[in-house]
Structures are given as C-alpha cells and as structure tokens.
Motif scaffolding. Structure first.
Motif, mmCIF file in Angstrom:
data_model
loop_
_atom_site.group_PDB
_atom_site.id
_atom_site.type_symbol
_atom_site.label_atom_id
_atom_site.label_comp_id
_atom_site.label_asym_id
_atom_site.label_seq_id
_atom_site.Cartn_x
_atom_site.Cartn_y
_atom_site.Cartn_z
ATOM 1 N N LEU A 1 -12.452 2.777 -9.913
ATOM 2 C CA LEU A 1 -13.373 2.044 -9.054
ATOM 3 C C LEU A 1 -12.847 0.709 -8.561
ATOM 4 C CD1 LEU A 1 -16.234 1.883 -7.849
ATOM 5 C CD2 LEU A 1 -16.954 0.786 -9.952
ATOM 6 N N LEU A 2 -12.181 -0.050 -9.459
ATOM 7 C CA LEU A 2 -11.890 -1.439 -9.127
ATOM 8 C C LEU A 2 -10.561 -1.604 -8.394
ATOM 9 C CD1 LEU A 2 -12.940 -3.010 -12.549
ATOM 10 C CD2 LEU A 2 -14.289 -2.866 -10.457
ATOM 11 N N GLY A 3 -10.590 -2.411 -7.346
ATOM 12 C CA GLY A 3 -9.371 -2.746 -6.618
ATOM 13 C C GLY A 3 -8.930 -1.664 -5.648
ATOM 14 N N GLU A 4 -7.718 -1.837 -5.124
ATOM 15 C CA GLU A 4 -7.213 -0.943 -4.086
ATOM 16 C C GLU A 4 -6.032 -0.129 -4.624
ATOM 17 O OE1 GLU A 4 -8.580 -1.151 -0.859
ATOM 18 O OE2 GLU A 4 -10.011 -2.549 -1.732
ATOM 19 N N SER A 5 -5.758 0.998 -3.986
ATOM 20 C CA SER A 5 -4.558 1.761 -4.330
ATOM 21 C C SER A 5 -3.342 0.967 -3.884
ATOM 22 C CB SER A 5 -4.550 3.101 -3.597
ATOM 23 O OG SER A 5 -5.576 3.911 -4.094
ATOM 24 N N CYS A 6 -2.341 0.863 -4.749
ATOM 25 C CA CYS A 6 -1.152 0.128 -4.337
ATOM 26 C C CYS A 6 0.062 0.599 -5.141
ATOM 27 C CB CYS A 6 -1.369 -1.370 -4.500
ATOM 28 S SG CYS A 6 -1.933 -1.875 -6.114
ATOM 29 N N PRO B 1 -7.226 2.847 -7.904
ATOM 30 C CA PRO B 1 -8.184 1.839 -8.360
ATOM 31 C C PRO B 1 -8.417 1.946 -9.874
ATOM 32 C CG PRO B 1 -8.929 2.734 -6.294
ATOM 33 C CD PRO B 1 -7.674 3.504 -6.680
ATOM 34 N N GLN B 2 -8.432 0.760 -10.520
ATOM 35 C CA GLN B 2 -8.539 0.725 -11.975
ATOM 36 C C GLN B 2 -9.873 1.334 -12.403
ATOM 37 O OE1 GLN B 2 -7.751 -3.252 -13.267
ATOM 38 N NE2 GLN B 2 -6.920 -2.622 -15.245
ATOM 39 N N TYR B 3 -9.838 2.166 -13.413
ATOM 40 C CA TYR B 3 -11.013 2.887 -13.916
ATOM 41 C C TYR B 3 -11.697 3.653 -12.784
ATOM 42 C CZ TYR B 3 -9.993 -0.559 -17.459
ATOM 43 O OH TYR B 3 -9.341 -1.348 -18.351
ATOM 44 N N SER C 1 0.849 -1.194 0.000
ATOM 45 C CA SER C 1 0.000 0.000 0.000
ATOM 46 C C SER C 1 0.883 1.241 0.000
ATOM 47 C CB SER C 1 -0.895 0.005 1.236
ATOM 48 O OG SER C 1 -0.096 0.198 2.391
#
Lengths: 563, 197
Positions: B171-176, B167-169, B131
């Motif tokens: 919305l998707l997934g987490e910040s990393c 996040p992808q687009y 993260s």
C-alpha cells in the motif's frame, strides 16, 4: 490519482482518529496525577528530577510566577545552545571538524529551537557537530515541546477551576510531559526508524569511491534519536539539510507513514485530553472536527493543484523537489500536515510545489498554526479563536458570552486579540520590509511572484513557529537571521503571554450553571462558526499579500508565463 | 534567583537525560538490533565500501542505468533540491534539456514519454530510486553498450523485473527501483569491471 493514493490517505486519517482517544486518555491520566502505564517505568525519574533540581512538586503558583519560571527556563536553554555553537570546534564529538558557527546564525538557531520553530538557516551536515545536534538541539526538541504542553495545561486549569489564584506548577508540567509522554514515545519511535534505515551512530563521515570511481562522502551521526522527537514534538528541524526527504532521515514509505503520523499524533490527541480535563469529551471532539475539516479542505486543494496539468509542463507529473519512493500523494499529504501542525519538516521542497499547493501550506501557517498546530501550542491557539467565536456569538444574540460556564469579558477578548495580532503583524511588516530592501531581495532564488512567496513564506514560518521554508531563499545572512529570529520570538511569546494572562483571569472567575440560553460549544453550529471566524480573520489579514504571490503566480502559470 | 537555580539544575538534568542518555540508549539498542541499518546501509563488496543502499550515486557511463537529476550532483554535503518554482524559466529550460538528453542517450523516439522523475531533480538530491518505466527505457542503450546477446538481454529484463520494489506492505509509497543495487547486479551477472568507463 489512483485507488492506492486514496487508500493511503484514508489509512492515515483512520489511524490518526483511532489513536486520538487512546493517547488522549493516557495523557489525561498523566496530567491529572492518576495512575498510568508509564508511572512504574519512569516514576522514579520524576522523583529524581525534583530532588536534583530542588523542586517542590506540590507547590502551585499564580499565572505570573508560572510564566516567569517558563521564561527563565527557556532563556537558560537559549543561552546554552547559543554558546555551544560559538565554541563547537573546541568541543568534543565533532568528527567532521566543523568550524564555529557565526554569531548571527547561532543566535537564529538557538531562538529557533527554543521556540519550537526549528527554522534552519544552516545545513545540518555541514554546519553542526554531533555534540551540538545531540546535547544542544535534541534537548530543545524535548523541552520546547514540553513548554508548549505546559502552557496548555495552565490554560486548561484556568478554564476548569473556579475562584482560585493558582494554575499549577511549571516544573512538574514540564517534567511530566517530558518523562511520560515525549521520552517513551521517542525511544520507541527512534528504534523503529533505525530499523527502517535511519542512521544512529557516532562514526565519522564515510568516504569511499562510487561504482564509477568518484569520491562520495556520506554523513553519519545520531540521527534516529533526534528525528523521533523532531516529528513527535512538532519541532521539524532536520538532522540533514534535506530534512525528511534525505534517505538517511526517512528511508522507506513505512518510515514516512510513521513520521507523518507523528507530526499530528500528539496535537490531535491533546484535543481529547482537553475535552476530558474540562469535563466535556464532546467539546474536545468538536475542536478535533473543526481542525480535521480545515486540514482536509487544504489537502483537497493541494492535491487538486498538484495533479492538474499546466501549459508549462503539460501532463508531466510534478516531481521537481520530490522523492521517487514517496511520490506526489505522500508529498502533498506531508506538506499539508507539516504546515498545519507547526512541525515544519519536509519530504518535498515546498519552494517547488505548484503555486496553489504552496499557498495552502502558507495559509495553514498564517491561520495561526491552529489546525492541530504545535504540541500544546495548536490547542491553546485554537482556544483563543474559540474565545473570539463565543464572544462574537454572544454579541450576535445579545448575551454575555460564556465559555465552559465562565464569562468572557473585556480582558480576555483584549488578550485574545493580542495573541491573534502578534504573529500576523510580524508576517506582514517584516515581509514588506524584506521585499523592498536590498538585504531582503538579495536572498531570492526565484523571480516574479514566486520571489514574493519565498519571502512571505519565510516570515509566516517564523511567526507561526513552523520552520519549513521555501528553501531557495538564502536566509543565512545577518538581515534574515535577525529579523526571522525576532519574528520567532514574537510569534511564540506574543501568544504565550496573553494565553497565560487569560489562564490566570479565568481561574479567578465563578462558574455559572448552564441554562436554556447558554451557547453550546459542542455542536455543528459551533464548528461552523469557529471555522468561519478562523477563516475570516486569517483571510482578511493575508488575502492581499497572497494574491500578489501564489494567486497571481497560479494565474500566470496557467497562461504559460515563466520568469 | 531561586528560579534561576532551579532552572539551571533542571536544564542540566534534562540535558543529561534527553541529550546524552537517551541518544546513547537508542544507539546501544539499534547497534545490537540492526547494526547494518543504523550504520548507513553500506554496500560492501570484497571488503570495499561501494556506497550506501540509501544514497544515490551519479552514473554517467553508458553501461549503467542513470539516476535522477540532482541539484547537488549526488554530493551529500549538503543535501538539497533545486528549490525552483514552476514558473521559473530556469526550471523549464532544465526540464527541456534533460528530456532531450534522456531521449538522445537512450536512442528513443523523439515523441517518447520520459518519466517525470528523470527530468525533475529530487528533493534530497540523493534519491536512490527511479521508476520501473525509467529503467525499461534504458535497456536498449545498455544492451548496446555492454554488447549483450538476445539471451543476455532477456536476462537483463528479468533483473529489472526482480529489482522492482513494490509499495511497502502492498500500500505505502510508489513502485521504484534502486539504481545502485541494479547496477551492482548488472556488474555481478555480466562480470563487468566496475571502473570500465
């Protein structure tokens, strides 16, 4: 949980609901021989299949011949996959020079992939050659899913037809499901996945020095093509050991979203196809709603459990066995979907889920894999419960139970009971045996109640043809490979045979026109009854075992006790 | 017997179609369309493979950002997680010692909140990400190990900021943050010899 978490979940369900009638309608056209999108593209292949194999596509058979064809075909695949594993070192496409597989592991794996379970006692990247993965397993990924659809189609015809002995032709059902549904979707999906970073090549494993000078060997292989059908066909057997948690199998949140959607896509759409084929789209949606309610219920419990604090780890987010790029919400959504749909692929290690979230995954499987369930299998599984529900409702009001205008009689109920009991007996008996025998206990990775959960999950997964695991349990032993193999066979064919018998018996019946006294199967009352029957049957069977495993573990965790 | 012959023939047909032709067609298309991705997203510098963007590496050196704990030590043969349950005392001990280790290594306050992914092992054992918080907590130690001046320190912080994958687009997934890419960027900007341990 943040707004973004809720939005991801919402988007997931919105896309699923939106695609259900579209794909459902397409499959309706395919299965009823109407003109459809894929006919001009793959129609010639269908003709070629029949010509090459000497099949008369017009010839319909009785339920007994249909079942016989199905069993022989499945057996052929089983023998082939078994043999190529035993001799993989003599076969081509083995750049990592992997040795031959042990007989018991090969036996387990070939049963596993034939029965659409895709339970894996082995690690893909260190056990199987590209040859076995591609020519053995990828093929079974397709045909085991198509077999599930074929059984469903036979049952639908049995319900929709009247006073007739035949219920279709296994070979044409198998061919059409493969060519028009599974293959085109897989090609498209595999290409998109590779675009996200899923590997697809025939290169040797890549060896190099890392930034700090250590040697790292990374596996390669034709993964994207196998992963596409693995998700779409509710197979779930990973190309790599870590399954869809492996960055080469599921590199980005977008690939994750698509793979997760692919788990439920076909099983969900089949409810629409079903409704249309039996002449009541409303009834199809009724079943869809019952499934969705059960799924969302389980999801809510899991999310609650995973986002709760506990005395052992305090407020620390529970990231053990989870990937940073997916986070907790995606991991839980996937775990719930994959266990509901008999897929069994994972992005988080279920063994490390919090006790209640792990229990929800287990319950999804134990209820009979009917919350969307396997491709074809989920729907014929829930129709068994629909028959039981109609029967019980009939008893309550004192009328002869009817389903879709046909009388449900002693024979159908007997068969339904066999189908419900078969997997449950496997789970309880084998899990009991493993938890008191030294061969069973020697495989444990966790002690305390979590150890029992590992064993219970393994047999539930086998009998439910799911394939996911509390993977700490070392199952690559003669004891586990054989007992789980038998469990998978009973869990698959112990349901298919009675379902086919019901199909044959229903096809012969007359249709009585509906009257004011007819019990309707397309309203909320019915949804409520159906869910109640499913939960009571599953609950009565498994509550005692679950209370000794995950329930007690949850209580002990909240007291801060570790083992 | 007839059924057996049909079965053998159609099985052969589907084996050729779905077991050979299908993977080959997909391989052909993606090798043309996305060759780098289909071949493992390899990071190649000066004609040398340094790793795969998608597969995490182990970083012990003080001058690099460390990756997540891995139960396979970032050896991908085979991948996997610890499979320890939450009531496992082994897991509890491991989390406690990883937490102390992270605090000690980065000279943090003993009450600091260590991000969960730095004390819990990943599912694949190959997680390439951490993260953004986990990266920021390592800045002080890396500045010291690399002898960076205040100007370079703010440059380092900028590198971290620009490495965050949101996040992808949207919305998707987490910040990393991809640890290998970040460390390669460090080496590039601060001209480090990659074998300086």
């Amino acid at each position: 949980m943040t707004t973004q978490d809720y939005l991801q979940i919402l988007l997931f369900f919105a896309v699923l609901v939106g695609l259900t009638p579209i794909l459902g309608n397409f499959m309706f056209k395919v299965f009823t021989g109407k003109n459809h999108l894929m006919k001009p593209v793959f129609g010639w292949l269908e003709g070629l299949t029949y010509k090459f194999s000497g099949i008369d596509p017009e010839k319909e058979t009785t339920w007994k011949s249909y079942t016989f064809d199905l069993l022989i075909f499945n057996f052929t695949g089983f023998v082939f996959v078994f043999l190529i594993q035993l001799f993989q070192s003599q076969l081509p496409l083995n750049p990592a020079n992997l040795p031959n597989v042990s007989w018991h592991s090969a036996l387990n794996t070939s049963v596993s992939f034939m029965t659409n379970t895709n339970w894996q006692g082995y690690s893909g990247e260190t056990t199987l050659s590209y040859f076995v993965q591609m020519i053995g397993l990828t093929v079974q990924n397709f045909v085991s899913a198509a077999t599930g659809i074929a059984v469903l189609l036979a049952l639908i015809r049995g319900l929709a037809r009247k006073t007739i002995d035949t219920i279709g032709n296994f070979w044409t059902d198998l061919t059409r499901s493969t060519l028009y549904i599974l293959l085109p979707l897989s090609i498209l999906f595999a290409i998109v996945l590779a675009g996200q970073g899923v590997v697809q090549n025939f290169k040797s494993y890549e060896t190099f020095h890392t930034l700090e000078g250590a040697t790292q060997v990374i596996p390669m292989g034709p993964a994207a093509s196998q992963i596409a059908i693995k998700q779409l066909g509710t197979n779930g057997g990973g190309f790599f050991n870590a399954n869809s948690a492996h960055p080469f199998e599921n590199p980005t949140p977008f690939s994750n979203f698509l793979e997760m959607l692919a788990i439920l896509l076909i099983p969900a759409a089949l409810t629409f196809t079903y409704g249309k084929m039996v002449g009541s789209v409303r009834h199809g949606w009724t079943i869809f709603k019952a499934m969705l309610i059960l799924l969302v219920l389980g999801l809510s419990i899991s999310l609650y459990a995973e986002y709760s604090s506990n005395p052992i780890f305090g407020n620390l987010p529970l990231m053990e066995g989870k990937e940073t790029r997916f986070g907790i919400t995606n991991s839980v959504l996937w775990a719930t979907s994959t266990s509901a749909a008999s897929n069994g692929s994972v992005i988080a290690m279920h063994d490390s889920l919090s006790p209640l979230a792990g229990m929800v995954a287990m319950i999804n499987i134990m209820l009979g894999e009917i919350i969307f369930g396997g491709v074809g299998a989920g729907l014929y599984g829930i129709i068994i419960f629909v028959i039981l529900t109609v029967f019980i409702a009939g008893l309550m009001v004192g009328r002869t139970p009817e389903y879709l205008g046909k009388k449900i009689q002693k024979f159908e109920v007997q068969m339904a009971i066999i189908a419900v009991l078969a997997p449950n007996i496997v789970i309880l008996l084998f899990a009991a045996w493993a938890s008191v025998s030294s061969q069973g206990l020697s495989g444990l990775n966790n002690s305390g109640p979590h150890g029992l959960s590992e064993i219970l999950y393994a047999y539930a997964s086998a009998a439910g043809n799911n394939g996911s695991a509390f993977a700490g349990l070392n199952v690559n032993t003669v004891f586990y490979n054989l007992t789980l193999g038998i469990g998978m066979l009973i869990g698959r064919f112990g349901i298919i045979l009675p379902v086919m018998a019901i199909a044959g018996s229903m096809a012969r019946k007359k249709v009585t026109p509906s009257s004011t006294g007819t019990f309707h199967t397309d309203n909320w009352l019915f949804i409520g009854l159906l869910i109640a029957v499913i939960v009571i049957v599953g609950g009565l069977t498994h509550f005692p075992a679950l209370s000794l495993g995950p329930v007690v573990e949850h209580l002990l965790m909240n007291k801060g006790i570790t083992f | 017997m007839k059924t057996l012959f049909i079965s053998l023939k159609i099985f052969l047909f589907f084996t050729i179609l779905t077991g050979i032709i299908y993977p080959l067609i997909v391989t052909g298309i993606v090798q043309l369309a996305f060759p780098a991705k289909a071949n493992g997203s390899l990071v190649i510098i000066n004609n040398q493979i340094k790793g795969s963007e998608l597969i995490g590496q182990k970083f012990d050196s003080l001058i690099y950002f460390t990756s997540r704990p891995s139960s396979v030590s970032y050896n991908p043969l085979p991948s996997g997680g610890s499979n320890l349950g939450l009531t496992s005392s082994k897991l509890k001990h491991s989390v406690d010692s990883l937490r102390c280790g992270f605090i000690g290594l980065n000279q943090l306050d003993s009450l600091s909140v260590v991000p969960a992914e730095m004390v819990f092992a990943s599912a694949s054992g190959l997680d390439p990400h951490i993260s953004p918080q986990a990266a920021y907590l390592q800045v002080k130690r890396i500045v010291k190990a690399r002898n960076l001046n205040p100007g370079q320190k703010s440059q380092l912080e900028k590198i971290i900021n620009s490495s965050v994958q949101y996040p992808q687009y949207g919305l998707l997934g987490e910040s990393c943050i991809n640890v290998l890419s970040l460390n390669l960027e460090l080496d590039r900007i601060f001209n480090t010899n990659s074998h300086l341990n």
